[in-house]
Design an enzyme around this catalytic site. Structure first.
Site, PDB file in Angstrom:
ATOM      1  N   GLU A  24     -49.949   9.119  18.430  1.00 20.36           N
ATOM      2  CA  GLU A  24     -50.052   9.077  16.991  1.00 20.36           C
ATOM      3  C   GLU A  24     -50.740  10.566  16.518  1.00 20.36           C
ATOM      4  OE1 GLU A  24     -51.935   5.625  15.154  1.00 20.36           O
ATOM      5  OE2 GLU A  24     -52.293   6.896  13.163  1.00 20.36           O
ATOM      6  N   TYR A  74     -42.710  26.561  -6.258  1.00 20.14           N
ATOM      7  CA  TYR A  74     -43.103  27.794  -7.141  1.00 20.14           C
ATOM      8  C   TYR A  74     -41.921  28.525  -7.828  1.00 20.14           C
ATOM      9  CZ  TYR A  74     -47.938  27.820  -5.491  1.00 20.14           C
ATOM     10  OH  TYR A  74     -49.314  27.303  -5.605  1.00 20.14           O
TER      11      TYR A  74
END
Lengths: 684, 378
Positions: free
Chosen positions: B206, B110
């Protein structure tokens, strides 16, 4: 009486003696010569007088063609006047004058008042007219439709009296009838007296004309020339197939001609010459044996004054040496010493066959005078807007023993015909048009407007395709005009093909013509133009094709389309390919220039950001930042230097052009005003 | 923007690290000034982050970046935009360092995003366009992301009998409730310090969902371990955390991942480092990490129902073959067998598949059994 519908041979039954009273004798009483003039009067369409509009054009065309031929033959740079005047409803008076050598008194009535009288038919020499039908036919058409005689003024020298004739044609005898001066014509005295005579007798004649627009008070005096005035039934309409189009196209192919044109609305247009160089004078040749037909051969045998066959062959034909003559005679089993007048039908037949079998070298080609590549470029550039012009003149070739030569010119770019027209002209065009719908009007009036283009224009103008062109309101015309200006037709505008035969524009029957066929048959996609199968290519392109020959093979007597002999088709193809290749180089280069331009634009777009980022990192102030930016811009410009090719001065650009394209190419910087650009083709 | 007049004197306490980074950024800007000054075309050589430019270091057992570079030129139609972006990112980082602030990579996006003057073109269209450029700057300047004052969003969590200090706050990871300690993207020594640890090993799973199961069942307490997850492919913060825990506290790392090519590659990244961030391997790869499961043979071993099978698609098969060919897999027979077997099975298995046996089957039976057997893939 019984009906015998099932019996075909009614008269054999002898049942209807009253209805079938014709006998061989009574028939013979009705059988007589048909005069050529009479034949023409009934078959005017054969010579291009099928409808009023075309009749007007044909008449102008025949007169102008004759004028130009006469000037060229006399070695005079042609100055031509074409005046069309409305003389009543559907009636026009056309006057065509030249500054040619003039015509001797005795010949005038015959040339203008007898069909098939001329100097051009019997000789094999390249000229515009061929049959000697044209101008007298125009006169006869005028006479038939208006009853007015043909008026001719001819002057051979400023010191000798000019002649004035009013002629009618006796259609039965095919003979001229002189009306004025008690059947002897009038003489206009030379000098000042003549001026007065002309004014007093209301004779139309342009006696002097301004040297240039800048000096309206300095005049050239017309020293010689011929003017023919014909009043005829016709229709004047601008647009495709019009007199205006004919004159414009004539000016393209004849850059040595100046035409002063006054249209029926008194609008004056001058097509001025771009060169004073006359085309080389064509040489008259004898026919080549291969080009002769059997009947012609028989006639020649009868008419010859040669004492022996060998002499007949060597003197009547080109390229026949005594050796060749002997060979022909041997093959035909005819004695070389025999009297040609005594040759029988069968012997003539074998002679004809022998000629075909004997190897005879091709005819000489100096009898054809091409326009020449540099003059084609001048003509195209002078009359057509465009940015790229190129031309190719093919070496002469032979079809059926007739030498011919193909020339092709190409103009690319420029505005389309819909954008050239002015609001006033459009208003006139609309009121003159006999098209039933607006779409048809656009299609028939303007060149290169396809169905898609017409729809585009009409949809932008928010008008219906079926609206009648003659009933438009003022605002609607304004709307249509604006739409025609705005719609860019170049993407789907089809190629404009200008066809010429011996420098005469061919305006009708394009589809039947060998030229159009070979333009369509050429693969223009290979040269960077869009083209669908069996169609003309698309793009802002004009191609002019000139077929020059001692005998141009037309498909009909109205001389509107060229017949497609394989030899002619082949030369056409090669000529079109030659200009096509040059166009491809140009289009590629243009594309490259545009791409480079786009590249540069992209680079320049990011340079500001890069300079700013570096300035932030390096805590630069404004000055060093701008300095850095300037340097980056410099590098960018150098990197995309090709984009600047167009911006370079003329001289340098031309050098490049010659290198890249070869000769006979003319590139016009589109930013310059056309016409002001010096014609700058590399010297051949 | 910073008032530059005082910027240097204002920051006497600017760290050596910052000074080094600023120097590299200035060097980059200098190449532009110098090239332009000489009328040359500016360019930047960016170390190539692709498979062709990584090398598996056999002795260190990590993936290292080779010396291959890609040249990015300003005056190249295909590269002009990314060249401009590269310099923009550099200038953005320079501003962050100047002001002593850090921002997320999204924040930087940004900060730098604006319409190019005179056009309707944006400097960056999406963050996806910006992120790779940041990585380019990292490799080109040989500076870590944190050295550029950038960080990514937190991803991954940990719990376990360990106490650490994060930015001065003491955190007891055994008292983190159900959510655990969210692993920040920068876990360097100056931000995170380890205080007290009693854990004996690390179990890395995971996904968040599986991690929740283990946390709820208090697996870490029962087995005395640290429990982490990386939300799929572990981000750099998680990998760096594992690396530090492994090396500084000498804790072995066991991975519980899905039995599919994706799971294999996660393991590979943890163990040897990733291809994309090969330059980070030396401070992130854990060559001694072990693969605990799921294994291709678990379908039979655990007697799973056929309904838990997920058919391998074409892409899975392609990816599996590709992974099998990586230098660091190609010489490992057990792995070749493992991948072969999966391909032979024709299906993959997610860790969640074990739930079909029992909700806590994975925490109470499967993992304890593997740990007990001590049978792992290397």
């Amino acid at each position: 009486m019984e009906e015998h519908t099932n019996m075909p041979n009614v008269n054999e039954t002898g049942e209807q003696p009253k209805r079938r009273a014709v006998t061989a004798e009574s028939m013979a009483a009705k059988q007589r010569d048909i005069s050529v003039s009479e034949f023409f009067a009934k078959n005017r369409h054969l010579l291009g007088f099928d409808n009023p509009r075309k009749a007007l054009l044909t008449a102008v065309k025949e007169a102008v063609d004759n004028s130009l031929d006469a000037c060229e033959e006399a070695g005079i740079v042609p100055e031509t006047w074409v005046h069309i005047e409305a003389a009543g409803p559907n009636r026009y008076k056309i006057g065509v004058q030249d500054n040619g050598p003039g015509i001797v008194k005795k010949q005038i009535p015959l040339i203008f008042g007898k069909l098939l009288y001329g100097s051009k038919f019997h000789r094999l020499r390249m000229s515009r007219g061929q049959q000697g039908i044209g101008i007298s036919a125009a006169g006869m058409y005028g006479m038939l439709t208006t009853g007015k005689p043909v008026k001719i003024v001819s002057m051979t020298s400023p010191k000798k009296p000019a002649h004035y004739f009013e002629i009618q044609i006796d259609t039965r005898r095919n003979m001229p009838e002189i009306i004025n001066g008690k059947g002897d014509g009038e003489d206009i005295p030379a000098g000042e007296k003549g001026q007065k005579y002309i004014t007093d007798h209301d004779i139309e004649w342009v006696s002097h004309y301004p040297i240039s627009d800048q000096q309206p008070h300095h005049h050239h005096v017309v020293r010689s020339g011929t003017r023919v005035t014909i009043e005829l039934e016709g229709r004047y309409q601008r647009g495709r197939g019009s007199v205006d189009e004919y004159l414009e196209q004539t000016a393209i192919a004849n850059p040595q001609v100046t035409i002063h044109y006054v249209d029926p609305d008194s609008g004056e247009t001058t097509y001025s010459r771009s060169t004073t160089q006359l085309p080389p004078e064509p040489v008259e040749i004898k026919p080549h044996p291969y080009g002769i037909e059997l009947g012609q051969l028989v006639t020649m045998l009868k008419d010859t004054s040669a004492p022996s066959m060998a002499q007949f062959l060597t003197t009547s034909f080109s390229r026949v040496s005594s050796g060749v003559a002997q060979k022909i005679c041997e093959t035909a089993k005819i004695g070389t010493r025999g009297n040609p007048k005594k040759i029988g039908r069968q012997e003539a037949d074998s002679l004809y066959k022998a000629i075909q079998e004997t190897k005879i070298s091709a005819p000489g080609t100096d009898c054809i005078s091409p326009i020449g590549e540099s003059l084609i470029l001048k003509g195209l550039h002078h009359q057509l807007p465009g940015e790229f012009f190129c031309a190719a003149t093919r070496p002469p070739a032979v079809y059926r023993g007739n030498p011919f030569l193909i020339e092709v010119g190409l103009a690319y770019g420029g505005t389309s015909s819909t954008q050239k027209v002015t609001l006033d002209a459009l208003t006139d065009l609309l009121s003159e048009s006999d098209a039933r719908s607006l779409k048809q009007f656009l299609l028939t009036t303007f060149d290169g407007v396809g169905a898609i283009g017409a729809d585009k224009i009409l949809s932008q103008a928010k008008m219906g395709t079926r609206q009648s062109p003659s009933k438009l309101k003022k605002e609607e015309i304004d709307q249509l005009f604006a739409a025609m200006r705005n719609v860019n037709l170049s993407e789907n505008q089809s190629m404009q093909v200008l066809r010429y035969a011996n420098r005469v524009p061919l305006q009708f029957q394009p589809a039947a013509c060998a030229i159009t066929q070979s333009v369509i048959g050429t693969n223009w996609r290979a040269y960077g133009l869009a083209q669908s199968r069996g169609q003309l290519p698309v793009g802002p392109v004009t191609v002019m094709v000139h077929v020059a020959s001692v005998w141009v093979p037309f498909t009909s007597e109205s001389k509107e389309a060229i017949a497609s002999y394989p030899e002619i088709m082949k030369e056409l193809r090669l000529g079109l390919q030659a200009v096509g290749r040059k166009l491809a180089i140009y289009l590629n280069r243009r594309k490259r220039v545009r791409q480079e331009g786009e590249r540069r634009e992209i680079f320049l777009r990011y340079l500001g950001e890069v300079a700013h980022a570096v300035a932030t990192i390096k805590d630069f102030g404004d000055r060093p930042r701008k300095d850095l930016y300037g340097r980056l811009v410099y590098v960018a410009k150098r990197k995309t230097a090709a984009a600047e090719t167009q911006l370079k001065d003329d001289g340098k650009q031309r050098e490049n052009a010659a290198e890249e394209f070869g000769e006979n190419v003319l590139i016009v910087n589109p930013e310059e005003t056309p016409g002001e650009t010096a014609s700058s083709e590399p010297t051949a | 923007m910073a008032k530059k007049t005082k910027s240097t004197s204002d920051k006497p306490n600017r760290s050596t690290k910052d000074r080094k980074t600023l120097g590299s950024i200035r060097d980059l800007a200098d190449t532009v000034v110098q090239s332009a000054g000489r009328g040359r075309e500016p360019y930047v050589d960016i170390p190539s982050r692709s498979l062709s430019n990584v090398r598996f270091n056999q002795s260190k057992r990590i993936i290292e970046m080779g010396s291959g570079t890609n040249r990015r030129e300003l005056f190249n139609l295909a590269q002009a935009r990314s060249y401009m972006q590269t310099l923009l990112v550099a200038s953005g980082c320079k501003q962050l360092i100047d002001q002593g602030k850090t921002t997320s990579i999204r924040g930087l996006f940004y900060l730098l995003k604006h319409t190019i003057e005179g056009t309707s073109e944006e400097t960056f269209d999406t963050q996806n366009e910006c992120d790779p450029v940041i990585e380019d700057i990292e490799v080109s300047l040989d500076s870590m992301r944190e050295e550029l004052h950038l960080y990514a969003k937190n991803a991954g969590a940990m719990v376990g009998p360990i106490t650490l200090v994060d930015s001065g706050d003491t955190i007891d990871c055994s008292r983190m409730g159900s959510g655990g300690y969210s692993i920040p993207s920068i876990v360097e020594q100056d931000i995170v310090q380890f205080k007290k640890n009693t854990a004996k090993f690390i179990l890395h799973v995971e996904k968040d969902t599986v991690w929740r199961r283990f946390n709820e069942d208090k697996f870490w307490r029962k087995h005395n371990c640290i429990l982490t997850h990386g939300g799929g492919q572990p981000p750099r913060g998680v990998r760096r955390m594992l690396h530090r825990l492994h090396h500084e506290l000498k804790l072995p790392v066991y991975c519980l991942l899905d039995n599919d090519p994706w799971g294999y590659y996660i393991y590979s990244v943890i163990k040897q480092g990733s291809i994309n961030l090969a330059y980070e391997s030396r401070r992130m790869a854990i060559p001694d990490a072990r693969f605990l499961g799921l294994r291709s043979l678990d379908y039979g071993r655990c007697q799973l129902s056929p309904s838990v099978q997920i058919k391998l698609n074409e892409q899975d098969i392609k990816r599996a073959r590709q992974i099998a060919q990586y230098t660091w897999f190609v010489n490992k027979k057990p792995w070749q067998k493992e991948i072969e077997l999966m391909l032979k099975n024709g299906f993959k298995l997610e860790v969640e598949a074990l739930i079909s046996k029992d909700i806590s089957y994975v925490t109470e039976q499967y993992v304890p059994a593997r740990l007990k057997e001590g049978e792992f893939l290397d």
